[in-house]
Design an enzyme around this catalytic site. Structure first.
Site, short mmCIF file in Angstrom:
data_model
loop_
_atom_site.label_atom_id
_atom_site.label_comp_id
_atom_site.label_asym_id
_atom_site.label_seq_id
_atom_site.Cartn_x
_atom_site.Cartn_y
_atom_site.Cartn_z
N HIS A 95 -54.32 0.53 2.87
CA HIS A 95 -55.86 1.05 3.12
C HIS A 95 -56.45 0.66 4.55
O HIS A 95 -57.29 1.40 4.69
CB HIS A 95 -56.61 0.98 1.85
CG HIS A 95 -56.22 1.32 0.56
ND1 HIS A 95 -55.72 2.49 0.30
CD2 HIS A 95 -55.63 0.59 -0.56
CE1 HIS A 95 -55.36 2.81 -0.86
NE2 HIS A 95 -55.62 1.66 -1.48
N ASP A 131 -47.22 3.23 -3.66
CA ASP A 131 -48.30 2.85 -4.26
C ASP A 131 -49.08 3.90 -5.17
O ASP A 131 -49.07 5.00 -4.50
CB ASP A 131 -49.08 2.06 -3.32
CG ASP A 131 -50.06 1.33 -3.97
OD1 ASP A 131 -50.12 -0.04 -3.71
OD2 ASP A 131 -51.29 1.96 -4.02
N HIS A 133 -52.13 4.42 -5.08
CA HIS A 133 -53.03 4.90 -4.20
C HIS A 133 -52.66 5.62 -3.01
O HIS A 133 -51.55 5.16 -2.45
CB HIS A 133 -54.05 3.82 -4.04
CG HIS A 133 -54.65 3.17 -5.29
ND1 HIS A 133 -53.98 1.84 -5.66
CD2 HIS A 133 -55.74 3.58 -6.01
CE1 HIS A 133 -54.71 1.48 -6.69
NE2 HIS A 133 -55.87 2.75 -7.08
N ASP A 218 -48.68 -0.67 -8.86
CA ASP A 218 -49.70 -0.09 -9.60
C ASP A 218 -49.45 1.12 -10.43
O ASP A 218 -50.19 1.51 -11.17
CB ASP A 218 -50.90 -0.31 -8.75
CG ASP A 218 -50.86 0.20 -7.35
OD1 ASP A 218 -49.74 0.75 -6.83
OD2 ASP A 218 -51.95 -0.04 -6.69
ZN ZN Z 1 -52.69 0.75 -4.92
#
Ligand code: ZN
Length: 314
Positions: A95, A131, A133, A218
């Site tokens: 991120h 991931d 996200h 995740d």
């Molecule tokens: Zn994540």
């Protein structure tokens, strides 16, 4: 995670290498001077960068080590000291943008590693990001860079809000950002199908000289932050797809870098399952239906990405 990898170390002779700090020059390939100064200033203090992202007194040191570990793994793999590496590092990185800490991430470890490979003269580097996200930072850093193919599967819509199928890169980088958004609830079979039918053909067509993987655990069924249903078996399958992609020009060279994942037991077991694949043990075949409820999703991927990746038959 450590217990899982220690088991892998015992049973499958994983070689453990301590990480080193990233250098200023390595970080500046993807981050701004101002960002380095901001993160460095957090050393010894507690600083909140955004509502999700806080640095404690030792976070700067850990972030330097995490990015440096990923760079060092690239060095060792390019030097032929190892075919594959798994970087068990934190904080995560995907991120983090050029000038911004975000989503628990301070430096973008995988992006720093990819930039290092480019600096070493490689012309085709692929980043697979599984991931749960979207890796907004990695995408933003390389969105106009055709030498880096970024492919992400992620829950969508979800944090951080980016990663729509229509986001395909910019300028010369158009087509070299591939976003495969998933609804919540996808399990091993759905992930395996998308990785085998979409990610693998695109990756083999690009034929990277080095594969980097943003390994987030995740999507795990037990993860408290997200809504996917992937098990250790599924992660092993994703790792096998990645090694298949790396079997061309990369000559098997692949560096896996830990990202998110918030169920500690799930991370430990999943890390061991992935490490096992990296050590050459093929997972048992995972069957997935060639068609089913996610047909419209796969059709949409083909329709949008087919113009850039004819191998999809869009
Ligand atoms: Zn994540």
């Amino acid at each position: 995670m450590r217990s899982g990898l220690q088991q892998a170390e015992l049973e499958w002779r994983l070689v453990h290498v301590p990480a080193r700090d990233a250098t200023r020059e390595e970080l500046l390939r993807v981050h701004t001077e101002a960002h380095l100064a901001e993160i460095a200033a957090s050393a010894g203090r507690t600083v909140r960068f955004d509502p999700d992202t806080q640095a404690g007194p030792r976070s700067y040191a850990a972030a330097l080590r995490a990015a440096g570990g990923a760079v060092d793994a690239v060095e060792r793999v390019l030097a032929g000291e190892a075919d594959r590496a798994f970087c068990a590092v934190r904080p995560p990185g995907h991120h983090a943008e050029a000038d911004r800490a975000m989503g628990f991430c301070l430096f973008n470890n995988v992006a720093v590693a990819a930039a290092h490979a480019l600096a070493r003269g490689l012309e085709r580097v692929m980043v697979v990001d599984w991931d749960v996200h979207h890796g907004n930072g990695t995408q933003a850093i390389f969105q106009a860079e055709p030498r880096v193919l970024y492919v992400s599967t992620h829950e969508y819509p979800f944090y951080p809000g980016t990663g729509a199928l229509a986001e395909v890169g910019e300028g010369k980088g158009r087509g070299f950002t591939v976003n495969l958004p998933f609804p919540a609830g996808m399990g091993d079979a759905e992930y395996a199908r998308v990785y085998r039918q979409v990610v693998e053909p695109i990756g083999r067509a690009f034929d990277p000289q080095l594969l980097l993987v943003s390994v987030g655990f995740d999507p795990h069924v037990a993860d408290p932050l997200a809504g996917m249903r992937v098990t250790e078996r599924g992660f092993a399958e994703l790792a096998a797809v990645c090694l298949s992609i790396a079997s061309g020009a990369a000559g098997g060279r692949a560096v896996f870098v830990l990202e998110g994942g918030y169920d500690l037991e799930g991370i430990a077991r999943s890390s061991a399952a992935v490490a096992r694949v990296l050590l050459g043990f093929a997972p048992e075949p995972l069957s997935w239906p060639p068609s089913g409820p996610i047909d419209p999703l796969v059709d949409a991927y083909r329709r949008v990405l087919g113009p850039y990746w004819p191998v999809l038959g869009g």
